[in-house]
Design an enzyme around this catalytic site. Structure first.
Site, PDB file in Angstrom:
ATOM      1  N   VAL A 116       0.846  -1.189   0.000  1.00  0.00           N
ATOM      2  CA  VAL A 116       0.000   0.000   0.000  1.00  0.00           C
ATOM      3  C   VAL A 116       0.883   1.242   0.000  1.00  0.00           C
ATOM      4  O   VAL A 116       1.803   1.367   0.805  1.00  0.00           O
ATOM      5  CB  VAL A 116      -0.914   0.022   1.247  1.00  0.00           C
ATOM      6  N   CYS A 117       0.601   2.132  -0.917  1.00  0.00           N
ATOM      7  CA  CYS A 117       1.414   3.337  -1.050  1.00  0.00           C
ATOM      8  C   CYS A 117       0.534   4.535  -0.714  1.00  0.00           C
ATOM      9  O   CYS A 117      -0.109   5.116  -1.575  1.00  0.00           O
ATOM     10  CB  CYS A 117       1.920   3.409  -2.471  1.00  0.00           C
ATOM     11  N   ILE A 118       0.471   4.849   0.561  1.00  0.00           N
ATOM     12  CA  ILE A 118      -0.411   5.935   0.990  1.00  0.00           C
ATOM     13  C   ILE A 118       0.432   6.875   1.839  1.00  0.00           C
ATOM     14  O   ILE A 118       1.267   6.434   2.634  1.00  0.00           O
ATOM     15  CB  ILE A 118      -1.648   5.368   1.751  1.00  0.00           C
TER      16      ILE A 118
ATOM     17  N   CYS B  12       5.677   5.924  -5.818  1.00  0.00           N
ATOM     18  CA  CYS B  12       5.812   5.698  -4.395  1.00  0.00           C
ATOM     19  C   CYS B  12       7.267   5.418  -4.102  1.00  0.00           C
ATOM     20  O   CYS B  12       7.884   4.595  -4.749  1.00  0.00           O
ATOM     21  CB  CYS B  12       4.993   4.483  -3.986  1.00  0.00           C
TER      22      CYS B  12
END
Ligand SMILES: [Zn+2]
Ligand SMILES: [Zn+2]
Lengths: 196, 160
Positions: A116-118, B12
């Site tokens: 997850v890239c949050i 990211c």
């Protein structure tokens, strides 16, 4: 060790080179993170939060959590259940956990391997890309509950500024909310991970 | 998916490689009509300009999950860290007296006990000294209200 702590407490460790503040703190941190995570686990068992359930992967390891997220209503994920793991560092809550979906989730902010890239899971010092405001970064007041609330809202409303899955991002944008087949965005509908 | 209008401003950083970066840059260039808006965002991050010096002070945590022992820091890094510690120590602190107004440290989620060492931030949020000092070394913001504490710190530090 004790001496360094005393010096630190007295504010005498300005010459940080010899200050063991961080050595002692990392030892203290383990106790603090264990307590904090146990408290959250107990709270979530007592007062479950709508939208997800949470527990430990292995009852002996408080640092590894397993959560089951219910696909939020009125989104492409509605009707699905998505299993994810949270890995907490020993110095939580000073540092964020990592989160990884075990179920397949097709989403702009979730890597194809499930990571997850949050932004709230990024440390404040991580300024490599510089596109996140400080208040979108990790804060030591985040809990399993607040993290999952953010992730659930991310499912419905992807962050377009940092797609981790570029294919999903462009697909989302071209087909986006008009896409009528929810199955496309989550492959393990209903039976998420129950195969084991 | 030829017509990707997604604003690709960076991947990211949990798993970036130099290839990813050049690839992303490359696709930006091919996006044509949006070039101007994108390049605006690719420059140094505007919100951080005034904090530029502070950002370098995070060298104690040179990158995520890596903290270098003090002995391996450069002199410049040591000075920055020492300065940060100096600043933090000039924030008011005290001993919890059982006040009803503040009950719990929201970092460790433990209720204050009379005698606990607590630190008061300029926004009046209160935490255990151990809990907040560790955090302030990473980010000079109040975790509850995100109020930056550095300006208040600097003034009180200089007048002291
Ligand atoms: Zn505390
Ligand atoms: Zn505050």
């Amino acid at each position: 060790m004790a001496n360094a702590q005393v010096l630190h407490a007295k504010g005498l460790c300005h010459s940080l080179v010899i200050c063991n503040q961080y050595v002692t703190q990392s030892i203290m941190a383990e106790g603090q993170s264990t307590l904090l995570l146990r408290k959250q686990l107990a709270d979530l068992k007592k007062n479950p939060v709508e939208g997800f359930s949470a527990g430990l992967i292995d009852d002996d390891d408080i640092y590894k959590w397993e959560v089951l997220i219910i696909g939020p209503p009125d989104t492409l994920y509605e009707g699905g259940f998505f299993k994810a793991h949270l890995y907490f560092p020993k110095d939580y809550p000073q540092k964020p956990p990592k989160m990884k979906f075990i179920s397949d989730v097709w989403h702009p902010n979730i890597e194809k391997n499930g990571d997850v890239c949050i932004s709230i899971l990024h440390e404040p010092g991580d300024d490599k890309w510089g596109y996140e405001k400080a208040n979108e970064r990790w804060l030591p007041i985040h809990t399993v509950e607040t993290i999952l609330i953010s992730v659930i809202s991310m499912l419905a409303d992807p962050n377009d500024e940092s797609p981790a899955n570029v294919d999903a991002a462009s697909e989302w944008l071209t087909c986006g909310s008009s896409l009528s087949a929810p199955g496309k965005f989550g492959e393990e509908q209903s039976a998420a991970g129950d195969d084991a | 998916m030829g017509n990707c209008f997604w604003k690709i401003m960076g991947n990211c950083f949990s798993s970036p490689t130099s290839d990813d970066i050049s690839l992303l840059r490359g696709s930006n260039e091919r996006m044509g009509p949006r070039d101007s808006t994108i390049s605006d965002h690719l420059g140094p991050p505007p919100p951080y300009v005034s904090h530029e010096d502070e950002d370098h002070a995070y060298m104690y945590f040179p990158s995520p999950n890596v903290s270098r022992p003090a002995s391996q820091l450069t002199e410049e890094e040591q000075i920055r860290i020492a300065k940060r510690i100096g600043l933090i120590q000039h924030l008011p602190s005290g001993v919890y007296d059982g006040s009803k107004k503040i009950r719990e440290c929201v970092i460790c989620m433990i209720e204050f006990v009379v005698g606990d060492h607590v630190r008061y931030l300029p926004c009046m949020h209160t935490y255990h000294v151990d809990c907040i000092d560790d955090w302030l070394m990473r980010s000079l913001t109040c975790p509850s209200c995100m109020e930056p504490v550095e300006s208040a710190l600097l003034t009180s530090y200089e007048t002291n």
